[in-house]
Design a protein around this motif. Structure first.
Motif, PDB file in Angstrom:
ATOM      1  N   ILE A  20       0.848  -1.203   0.000  1.00  0.00           N
ATOM      2  CA  ILE A  20       0.000   0.000   0.000  1.00  0.00           C
ATOM      3  C   ILE A  20       0.874   1.241   0.000  1.00  0.00           C
ATOM      4  O   ILE A  20       1.821   1.347   0.790  1.00  0.00           O
ATOM      5  N   ARG A  21       0.552   2.146  -0.900  1.00  0.00           N
ATOM      6  CA  ARG A  21       1.309   3.402  -0.978  1.00  0.00           C
ATOM      7  C   ARG A  21       0.684   4.417  -0.022  1.00  0.00           C
ATOM      8  O   ARG A  21      -0.533   4.634  -0.044  1.00  0.00           O
ATOM      9  N   LEU A  22       1.521   5.024   0.794  1.00  0.00           N
ATOM     10  CA  LEU A  22       1.079   6.030   1.764  1.00  0.00           C
ATOM     11  C   LEU A  22       1.707   7.345   1.331  1.00  0.00           C
ATOM     12  O   LEU A  22       2.901   7.576   1.532  1.00  0.00           O
ATOM     13  N   SER A  23       0.900   8.146   0.691  1.00  0.00           N
ATOM     14  CA  SER A  23       1.444   9.336   0.054  1.00  0.00           C
ATOM     15  C   SER A  23       0.640  10.568   0.451  1.00  0.00           C
ATOM     16  O   SER A  23      -0.552  10.649   0.175  1.00  0.00           O
ATOM     17  N   ALA A  24       1.285  11.490   1.127  1.00  0.00           N
ATOM     18  CA  ALA A  24       0.655  12.766   1.500  1.00  0.00           C
ATOM     19  C   ALA A  24       1.741  13.701   2.002  1.00  0.00           C
ATOM     20  O   ALA A  24       2.536  13.323   2.863  1.00  0.00           O
ATOM     21  N   ASP A  27       4.980  15.345   2.789  1.00  0.00           N
ATOM     22  CA  ASP A  27       6.363  14.853   2.714  1.00  0.00           C
ATOM     23  C   ASP A  27       6.447  13.332   2.740  1.00  0.00           C
ATOM     24  O   ASP A  27       7.505  12.747   2.532  1.00  0.00           O
ATOM     25  N   THR A  28       5.335  12.683   3.049  1.00  0.00           N
ATOM     26  CA  THR A  28       5.351  11.219   3.189  1.00  0.00           C
ATOM     27  C   THR A  28       5.104  10.560   1.840  1.00  0.00           C
ATOM     28  O   THR A  28       4.165  10.924   1.131  1.00  0.00           O
ATOM     29  N   ASP A  29       5.959   9.632   1.479  1.00  0.00           N
ATOM     30  CA  ASP A  29       5.687   8.806   0.294  1.00  0.00           C
ATOM     31  C   ASP A  29       6.362   7.465   0.529  1.00  0.00           C
ATOM     32  O   ASP A  29       7.545   7.284   0.263  1.00  0.00           O
ATOM     33  N   LEU A  30       5.599   6.539   1.070  1.00  0.00           N
ATOM     34  CA  LEU A  30       6.130   5.248   1.495  1.00  0.00           C
ATOM     35  C   LEU A  30       5.295   4.127   0.909  1.00  0.00           C
ATOM     36  O   LEU A  30       4.108   4.313   0.631  1.00  0.00           O
ATOM     37  N   TRP A  31       5.902   2.961   0.777  1.00  0.00           N
ATOM     38  CA  TRP A  31       5.134   1.738   0.508  1.00  0.00           C
ATOM     39  C   TRP A  31       5.264   0.867   1.745  1.00  0.00           C
ATOM     40  O   TRP A  31       6.353   0.684   2.281  1.00  0.00           O
ATOM     41  N   ARG A  32       4.150   0.334   2.183  1.00  0.00           N
ATOM     42  CA  ARG A  32       4.176  -0.578   3.318  1.00  0.00           C
ATOM     43  C   ARG A  32       3.368  -1.834   2.988  1.00  0.00           C
ATOM     44  O   ARG A  32       2.459  -1.795   2.156  1.00  0.00           O
ATOM     45  N   GLN A  33       3.693  -2.925   3.667  1.00  0.00           N
ATOM     46  CA  GLN A  33       3.044  -4.202   3.411  1.00  0.00           C
ATOM     47  C   GLN A  33       2.120  -4.535   4.578  1.00  0.00           C
ATOM     48  O   GLN A  33       2.559  -4.487   5.740  1.00  0.00           O
ATOM     49  N   ILE A  53      16.962  -0.369  -8.559  1.00  0.00           N
ATOM     50  CA  ILE A  53      16.306  -1.626  -8.182  1.00  0.00           C
ATOM     51  C   ILE A  53      15.128  -1.249  -7.285  1.00  0.00           C
ATOM     52  O   ILE A  53      15.306  -0.502  -6.321  1.00  0.00           O
ATOM     53  N   PRO A  54      13.908  -1.717  -7.600  1.00  0.00           N
ATOM     54  CA  PRO A  54      12.760  -1.349  -6.767  1.00  0.00           C
ATOM     55  C   PRO A  54      12.970  -1.743  -5.306  1.00  0.00           C
ATOM     56  O   PRO A  54      13.417  -2.850  -5.007  1.00  0.00           O
ATOM     57  N   VAL A  55      12.671  -0.807  -4.425  1.00  0.00           N
ATOM     58  CA  VAL A  55      12.816  -1.009  -2.976  1.00  0.00           C
ATOM     59  C   VAL A  55      11.526  -0.539  -2.319  1.00  0.00           C
ATOM     60  O   VAL A  55      10.984   0.505  -2.698  1.00  0.00           O
ATOM     61  N   LYS A  56      11.011  -1.300  -1.342  1.00  0.00           N
ATOM     62  CA  LYS A  56       9.810  -0.829  -0.637  1.00  0.00           C
ATOM     63  C   LYS A  56      10.044  -0.720   0.867  1.00  0.00           C
ATOM     64  O   LYS A  56      10.043   0.353   1.433  1.00  0.00           O
ATOM     65  N   CYS A  57      10.244  -1.850   1.570  1.00  0.00           N
ATOM     66  CA  CYS A  57      10.288  -1.775   3.036  1.00  0.00           C
ATOM     67  C   CYS A  57      11.611  -1.215   3.561  1.00  0.00           C
ATOM     68  O   CYS A  57      11.669  -0.674   4.652  1.00  0.00           O
ATOM     69  N   GLU A  79      13.953  -2.684   4.923  1.00  0.00           N
ATOM     70  CA  GLU A  79      14.459  -3.358   6.128  1.00  0.00           C
ATOM     71  C   GLU A  79      14.431  -4.877   5.992  1.00  0.00           C
ATOM     72  O   GLU A  79      14.417  -5.587   6.986  1.00  0.00           O
ATOM     73  N   GLY A  80      14.436  -5.353   4.758  1.00  0.00           N
ATOM     74  CA  GLY A  80      14.637  -6.777   4.532  1.00  0.00           C
ATOM     75  C   GLY A  80      13.485  -7.685   4.895  1.00  0.00           C
ATOM     76  O   GLY A  80      13.703  -8.857   5.222  1.00  0.00           O
ATOM     77  N   VAL A  81      12.242  -7.174   4.804  1.00  0.00           N
ATOM     78  CA  VAL A  81      11.123  -8.056   5.138  1.00  0.00           C
ATOM     79  C   VAL A  81      10.163  -8.303   3.977  1.00  0.00           C
ATOM     80  O   VAL A  81       9.416  -9.268   4.002  1.00  0.00           O
ATOM     81  N   CYS A  82      10.151  -7.445   2.957  1.00  0.00           N
ATOM     82  CA  CYS A  82       9.097  -7.573   1.949  1.00  0.00           C
ATOM     83  C   CYS A  82       9.504  -8.354   0.714  1.00  0.00           C
ATOM     84  O   CYS A  82       8.647  -8.854  -0.013  1.00  0.00           O
ATOM     85  N   GLY A  83      10.773  -8.434   0.410  1.00  0.00           N
ATOM     86  CA  GLY A  83      11.231  -9.215  -0.733  1.00  0.00           C
ATOM     87  C   GLY A  83      11.228  -8.459  -2.059  1.00  0.00           C
ATOM     88  O   GLY A  83      11.631  -9.008  -3.081  1.00  0.00           O
ATOM     89  N   THR A  84      10.807  -7.206  -2.068  1.00  0.00           N
ATOM     90  CA  THR A  84      10.725  -6.446  -3.324  1.00  0.00           C
ATOM     91  C   THR A  84      12.079  -6.348  -4.026  1.00  0.00           C
ATOM     92  O   THR A  84      12.155  -6.392  -5.247  1.00  0.00           O
ATOM     93  N   CYS A  85      13.141  -6.213  -3.248  1.00  0.00           N
ATOM     94  CA  CYS A  85      14.449  -5.887  -3.828  1.00  0.00           C
ATOM     95  C   CYS A  85      15.339  -7.115  -4.066  1.00  0.00           C
ATOM     96  O   CYS A  85      16.519  -6.951  -4.371  1.00  0.00           O
TER      97      CYS A  85
END
Ligand code: FES
Length: 326
Positions: A48-52, A54-60, A271-275, A277-283
């Motif tokens: 889920i993209r959390l964008s508002a 200054d915030t623009d994050l992807w979280r699982q 390289i696409p990166v989301k979390c 911190e090594g938990v989501c597997g995107t990268c």
């Protein structure tokens, strides 16, 4: 690592928000036109993209609803002011009628549906994927138990869901604020280690490490212990090394406090990166040469030992250099 990925980006609308005890917000998301959503399997999550501002994050966030119901998706999010901002942003942005950009569902925490016996361990917000698993195991008429550990009886989310679910009698509650005898006791609550018995663990890192270590000590095969970390304390620092992107031949230096993903991005290789911190597997990226120093919680023990993949958002190198298949 497995991944029944649906990488299409969609906008989903918040059709219901329920404040659960323990600062957990339960949200139902549906297509704006009410159309059925892509099917998901128990254990799957949404990106889920959390964008508002200054915030623009992807979280699982794990799906917690019955996988047989695809008219909407349901997730539960703990508001954690000490996290890196994702959960606070989610609580702020999840207004009724509002929209979220999502990708998925993806599943890195799949259920072995043919197991003879399944025991689920959910700690706090780690209950969410276990609820979807309970629905699925019930539909399959499987033998299972769900151990649900929370800090207090009063702050236990999803009590109503569990009380009315046809599998609710299979849930064993454990609360930190009630007598010791009802708290989770791995020596008592872990099943006997048998080939057809599978364990699933999700929750805060300390809880997960405790249950997983106890399960290993009790003789459960690592392949039968399934886990999903939703966040992790990761130390990305270490000695510098070099990384070569084999397809372009570009070589970059990764400094002591740098990451492979950032070093490559500075050289124009993204390289696409989301979390992060090594938990989501995107990268996850294939390794062609060199020895990774795995810092993630995503790859399995077997995948780490093999050394042919690396999470470039946080992992480093034991060798002087790595060659990646990018
Ligand atoms: S970005 Fe999530 S594991 Fe690397």
């Amino acid at each position: 690592m497995s991944d029944d990925t649906d990488s299409k980006t969609r906008i989903l609308t918040v059709i219901e928000r329920i404040e659960e005890p323990g600062d957990i917000l339960r949200v139902k998301l549906a297509a704006p036109d009410g159309a059925a959503l892509p099917a998901f399997t128990a254990g799957a999550h949404l990106d889920i993209r959390l964008s508002a501002g200054d915030t623009d994050l992807w979280r699982q966030y794990s799906l917690c609803s019955d996988p047989a119901q695809i008219g909407h998706y349901e997730i539960g999010v703990l508001r954690d002011p000490n996290s890196r901002g994702g959960s606070v942003a989610f609580h702020r942005l999840a207004a009724l009628g509002g929209g979220f950009t999502i990708e998925g569902p993806r599943n890195h925490f799949e259920l072995a549906e043919d197991a003879r016996r399944t025991v689920l361990f959910g700690g706090g917000i780690g209950i969410t994927p276990m609820l979807a698993m309970a629905w699925r195991l019930h539909a399959l008429n499987r033998d299972f138990t769900l151990h649900y550990c929370t800090r207090s009886e009063r702050a236990t989310a999803f009590r109503d869901t569990i009380a009315t679910a046809p599998w609710g009698h299979r849930v064993v509650f454990h609360h930190d604020d009630l007598p010791q005898a009802q708290r989770l006791d791995p020596a008592r609550d872990l099943p006997a280690p048998e080939a057809g018995t599978h364990l699933y663990v999700c929750g805060p890192q300390g809880f997960m490490d405790w249950v997983i270590d106890a399960a290993k000590s009790a003789g459960h095969a690592p392949a039968n212990i399934h886990r999903e970390y939703f966040s992790a304390q990761v130390d990305i620092t270490g000695e510098g090394f070099e990384v070569t992107a084999s397809r372009s031949g570009v070589t970059v230096s990764v400094g002591p406090e740098d990451t492979i993903a950032k070093a490559l991005a500075r050289a124009g290789i993204s390289i696409p990166v989301k979390c992060e911190e090594g938990v989501c597997g995107t990268c996850v990226t294939d390794v062609l040469d060199g020895t990774p120093d795995h810092r993630d919680q995503f790859l399995t023990d077997e995948e780490r030992a093999e050394g042919s993949m690396i999470c470039v958002c946080c992992s480093r190198a034991r060798s002087k250099s790595l060659v990646l298949d990018i």
